[in-house]
Design a protein around this motif. Sequence first.
Motif, short mmCIF file in Angstrom:
data_model
loop_
_atom_site.label_atom_id
_atom_site.label_comp_id
_atom_site.label_asym_id
_atom_site.label_seq_id
_atom_site.Cartn_x
_atom_site.Cartn_y
_atom_site.Cartn_z
N ALA A 159 7.79 15.82 0.32
CA ALA A 159 6.73 16.01 1.31
C ALA A 159 6.14 14.66 1.71
O ALA A 159 5.62 14.51 2.81
CB ALA A 159 5.64 16.93 0.75
N VAL A 201 -6.59 2.82 -7.02
CA VAL A 201 -5.91 1.63 -6.51
C VAL A 201 -6.74 0.96 -5.42
O VAL A 201 -6.94 -0.26 -5.42
CB VAL A 201 -4.52 2.01 -5.97
N LYS A 227 5.79 7.18 8.36
CA LYS A 227 4.77 6.97 9.39
C LYS A 227 3.86 5.81 8.99
O LYS A 227 3.53 4.94 9.79
CB LYS A 227 3.93 8.25 9.56
N LEU A 228 3.45 5.82 7.73
CA LEU A 228 2.57 4.77 7.21
C LEU A 228 3.25 3.40 7.31
O LEU A 228 2.63 2.41 7.73
CB LEU A 228 2.22 5.08 5.76
N LEU A 281 0.54 -3.40 12.28
CA LEU A 281 -0.68 -4.11 11.87
C LEU A 281 -0.37 -5.47 11.24
O LEU A 281 -1.06 -6.46 11.49
CB LEU A 281 -1.46 -3.28 10.85
N TRP A 287 -8.84 10.33 -8.11
CA TRP A 287 -7.48 10.42 -7.60
C TRP A 287 -6.83 9.04 -7.69
O TRP A 287 -7.44 8.04 -7.32
CB TRP A 287 -7.56 10.92 -6.16
N LEU A 337 1.88 1.81 -3.47
CA LEU A 337 0.80 2.03 -4.42
C LEU A 337 0.18 3.41 -4.27
O LEU A 337 -0.32 4.00 -5.22
CB LEU A 337 -0.28 0.96 -4.24
N VAL A 338 0.17 3.92 -3.04
CA VAL A 338 -0.54 5.16 -2.77
C VAL A 338 0.42 6.31 -2.48
O VAL A 338 0.11 7.46 -2.74
CB VAL A 338 -1.49 4.95 -1.56
N MET A 386 -5.89 4.33 7.57
CA MET A 386 -4.67 4.93 8.12
C MET A 386 -3.95 5.75 7.06
O MET A 386 -3.47 6.86 7.33
CB MET A 386 -3.76 3.80 8.64
N THR A 387 -3.88 5.21 5.86
CA THR A 387 -3.22 5.93 4.76
C THR A 387 -3.90 7.27 4.51
O THR A 387 -3.25 8.31 4.41
CB THR A 387 -3.30 5.08 3.47
N GLY A 424 -4.77 7.23 -6.03
CA GLY A 424 -4.82 6.40 -4.83
C GLY A 424 -6.18 5.78 -4.63
O GLY A 424 -6.31 4.61 -4.23
N ILE A 432 0.80 -1.22 0.00
CA ILE A 432 0.00 0.00 0.00
C ILE A 432 0.84 1.28 0.00
O ILE A 432 0.57 2.20 -0.78
CB ILE A 432 -1.04 -0.03 1.15
N LEU A 461 -3.29 9.80 7.30
CA LEU A 461 -1.94 10.36 7.35
C LEU A 461 -1.60 11.20 6.12
O LEU A 461 -0.63 11.95 6.12
CB LEU A 461 -0.91 9.22 7.46
N LEU A 462 -2.41 11.04 5.07
CA LEU A 462 -2.11 11.67 3.78
C LEU A 462 -1.94 13.19 3.90
O LEU A 462 -2.80 13.86 4.45
CB LEU A 462 -3.27 11.37 2.84
N PRO A 463 -0.83 13.74 3.36
CA PRO A 463 -0.71 15.21 3.36
C PRO A 463 -1.89 15.80 2.59
O PRO A 463 -2.19 15.34 1.48
CB PRO A 463 0.61 15.47 2.62
N GLU A 483 3.31 9.13 -2.29
CA GLU A 483 3.86 10.08 -3.25
C GLU A 483 5.38 10.01 -3.16
O GLU A 483 5.94 9.94 -2.07
CB GLU A 483 3.40 11.50 -2.89
N PHE A 517 5.37 11.04 5.45
CA PHE A 517 4.11 10.30 5.35
C PHE A 517 4.36 8.81 5.14
O PHE A 517 3.82 7.96 5.85
CB PHE A 517 3.29 10.91 4.20
N ARG A 548 -2.67 18.22 0.62
CA ARG A 548 -2.69 18.71 -0.77
C ARG A 548 -2.72 17.58 -1.79
O ARG A 548 -3.04 17.83 -2.96
CB ARG A 548 -1.47 19.60 -0.97
N VAL A 549 -2.41 16.35 -1.38
CA VAL A 549 -2.27 15.26 -2.36
C VAL A 549 -3.60 14.78 -2.93
O VAL A 549 -3.69 14.39 -4.08
CB VAL A 549 -1.51 14.07 -1.73
#
Lengths: 363, 363, 363
Positions: B159, C318, B166-167, B174, C313, B152-153, C353-354, C315, B149, C357-359, B155, B163, C361-362
């Motif tokens: 920036a 996916v 942490k992810l 998990l 988007w 895949l997700v 969770m993704t 993400g 994940i 946590l995602l910034p 960036e 992220f 602007r994405v």
Amino acid sequence: MNLLLKEIRHNPLLWLLAFVPVVFVSQKFKPEAHTLLFVLSVLAIVPLAALLSHATESVAAKTGDTVGGLLNATLGNLTELVIAVAALRAGQYMLVKASIAGAIVTNTLFVLGASFLLGGLKHHVQEYNRVSARLQAGLLFLATVALLIPSLVGEPDSAGAAFTQKLSLGLAVLLIVAYGLGMLFSLKTHRELFASAESGEAGEAPWPLGLALATLAGVTVLVALVSEVFVESVQQAAVAFGMTPAFVGFIVVALVGGAAEMGSAFSGARKNRLDLSVGIALGSAAQIALFVAPVLVLLSYVMGPTPMNLQFWPGAVVMVLIATMTASLLTNSGRSAWFVGTLMLMVYAIFAMTLYLLPPRVQ
Amino acid sequence: MNLLLKEIRHNPLLWLLAFVPVVFVSQKFKPEAHTLLFVLSVLAIVPLAALLSHATESVAAKTGDTVGGLLNATLGNLTELVIAVAALRAGQYMLVKASIAGAIVTNTLFVLGASFLLGGLKHHVQEYNRVSARLQAGLLFLATVALLIPSLVGEPDSAGAAFTQKLSLGLAVLLIVAYGLGMLFSLKTHRELFASAESGEAGEAPWPLGLALATLAGVTVLVALVSEVFVESVQQAAVAFGMTPAFVGFIVVALVGGAAEMGSAFSGARKNRLDLSVGIALGSAAQIALFVAPVLVLLSYVMGPTPMNLQFWPGAVVMVLIATMTASLLTNSGRSAWFVGTLMLMVYAIFAMTLYLLPPRVQ
Amino acid sequence: MNLLLKEIRHNPLLWLLAFVPVVFVSQKFKPEAHTLLFVLSVLAIVPLAALLSHATESVAAKTGDTVGGLLNATLGNLTELVIAVAALRAGQYMLVKASIAGAIVTNTLFVLGASFLLGGLKHHVQEYNRVSARLQAGLLFLATVALLIPSLVGEPDSAGAAFTQKLSLGLAVLLIVAYGLGMLFSLKTHRELFASAESGEAGEAPWPLGLALATLAGVTVLVALVSEVFVESVQQAAVAFGMTPAFVGFIVVALVGGAAEMGSAFSGARKNRLDLSVGIALGSAAQIALFVAPVLVLLSYVMGPTPMNLQFWPGAVVMVLIATMTASLLTNSGRSAWFVGTLMLMVYAIFAMTLYLLPPRVQ
């Protein structure tokens, strides 16, 4: 021969065979009438496909559905191969690749979907040999994945071009080896796995094997000749009809090129011999990936202006993967009904619509 | 102990055990002879893997195929873990990630494919516990998807780095929880689902449980020690053999690291106990995703120069997804034949060829 | 009516119905207390969902699980539709698209996963109608693939915007046609395919059809009204709770919007009527793709500031594809156990969770 003439007399579709000589005459005297030649060549391919279908069914009746299906797929894909070789000589690699990807998508979504729909409208729920379908769908998945690896992994920049070319060449050799082993498997060591779940009775009396084989051979040659005319005219006719080059390669070439197999697949579905339809659709798609595509790469070293690689346009990659996975997921149950076919055709229609609307420079 | 010596005397493969002390001696006196050490360590790991295989089979004979398979996968993956920890300490995160992705791909495509091929050459069509295989393939799909994940997700820009880190950390926790629950499921609450479809008789007399367990433990330690030598020498030997770093991590480390399991999987396939093979291949791959990968992320906080994330190179992501989906689609039917294995090996060969040809900077 | 009151008196959960008038009163007198209104509206939706669940089960008891499931999915998705229409009017297309993608993912991973877990904790292994589940999963795959084609093939640059808009409009029309044909298929021509494998006995006495239908209608209206309050408050409450907009649309709106169906799906799973749960989860997801999404595109031409397209988007694309393929692979066997549900919930948790946590602007 009498049997063949009798068949032609009783089947109005075959009267279209009259267009075959008309195509050749028109090409000789009106070589610049592209739209006319395009329409005539399509009209001539349709009855040839029907004849091929009946001849193949006659052979299938004597050899079992799957061998018949494989045989049919081979002869049907000969058309695609002939068309692609013509485009290859002219260096139109974009058209060659579009027709490879398009043939896989058309066989899995259109031929299979229309078979499910046509069969489902006549028979409530149709059952077919699940083990064979799963195996064929699994093999098709592996074949297309192999074909797509350079596109999935390759880098589009200049440093990657040499890498992609080397990878495409190595891949072409591996794919042909796999194709040979696959023939050994399906025709020799495990042919019973590809046998039909139900033998079904052919509605019409089958031709003797000699006539059927002779017709198969002769009609295939005619299809090849008419296809040449079709290829020469299709690009300019496309402009006249407002179609993008991507649409032409992906949809038009694939549909006309596969007309021969479609006749057999659809008539199999109507006769509740869905194994024949599934075998034609999946076998033909796998053969494009394992045989036609690598042969074209190798031929490009001999015939083309530069070697051709196997890097496809990203949208084509997505469409091929979706088509293959759809075939895997939907043939899993060994059952079909009209709505399954409808949805497959809808996805195919969406692909066609996408390619039709696509801004030309993107392909 | 006598039984063990007798086994060694009768099995020529085990005579290679002589290379185990040779490795340690060579490393002590010729630490800079990387190519020699690389070859010696591979030669030493092969008989250790064979011994491990026989010991595991003895335990499996007393506990059922699946528990034996799980046990085997655990010990087999210990090698991968030991190799990866060594690379982790050196901060070679590219190698760590390549070996994680490579281990999943090698288990699903190479181990499963070669099992189908080797078993299929001896037995016409092999059947295995379909319910168990589907479940394991489904779990493997979920496990690898979870692992991928962030790739895949996420960036790739700056920036996104915080992220992704942490992810990756949250994901690692998990995944380990899921692994623990999975053990509870397969060994306790639903162990009957993982039982073999056919018990099959082992060709050789199984060892007593005590000897088998002691051999398992002792040989595992030896594998770990030899693996250390292997890791130290592999990178420089790779340069000597003209291999790219991506190829080394993905293919060489994964093949040598998984040698122990492969022995058991292949011998299971030859004995028509394909459940054992499927259990080893899919179980081992799932364990890499659910256990080895997150443990390495967590260890990187303690041992590594900086924390490691779970962002993989896009080509690796594609290969892992293809491998996992292949496993799902092909184990669906509960049957296999030699050509299925052949095609899986071909896709694996194409992956290997791609990585071998890959321009070094791309990985 | 007496039966309804009796039901409310005996079920403590339904006492939360008291929050329904509280929501409306609070909104009138404290329209700026967004966090309060958010919490109150969630508390009010929960008992309404429970009531809806019981009413639907009563109807289902008289009409068969699948029709009940479809009915339930329709009414449950009404909530999503109402929420999305409100966002559409405000031109918040990002929220609309996030809630479409989120509803598909939530139905396939969360509702199906939690049903497998809750059912599996009570029943060792649960079986359900495999043919129906495979068919529904196949249709869901085709529906989501169709929905995602503009995102998968479209070019993100400016020249592609007109192309994407035209494609989205054509697609919306095709999807609605497919939805209509799908209703014809599942409710008329092939309704027996969607029948439950086991009829199961409802624990509680079903209501008479009149009361059940009246409750269904009335409670649906109340859900719609409370949902309006929920939409107005959720964005600002999200900021107060530190949630990103992507998380709100994808997870919060989808979970609250789907509360009604979840009640029915979970109670079906506990009662070992997993067909009902699978039907609700997959049917609801397919309905979002085939009906809710295209209706919103068409409505955007009437209600929105500008036409909305179906470009998602990456993400989200996916996540939707993974969710759909998970549903296909895992419902293949027609069996489930608690760990399958656990892993599906884990993938859902990783998605959440993704997004959390995602910034910002994405998205």
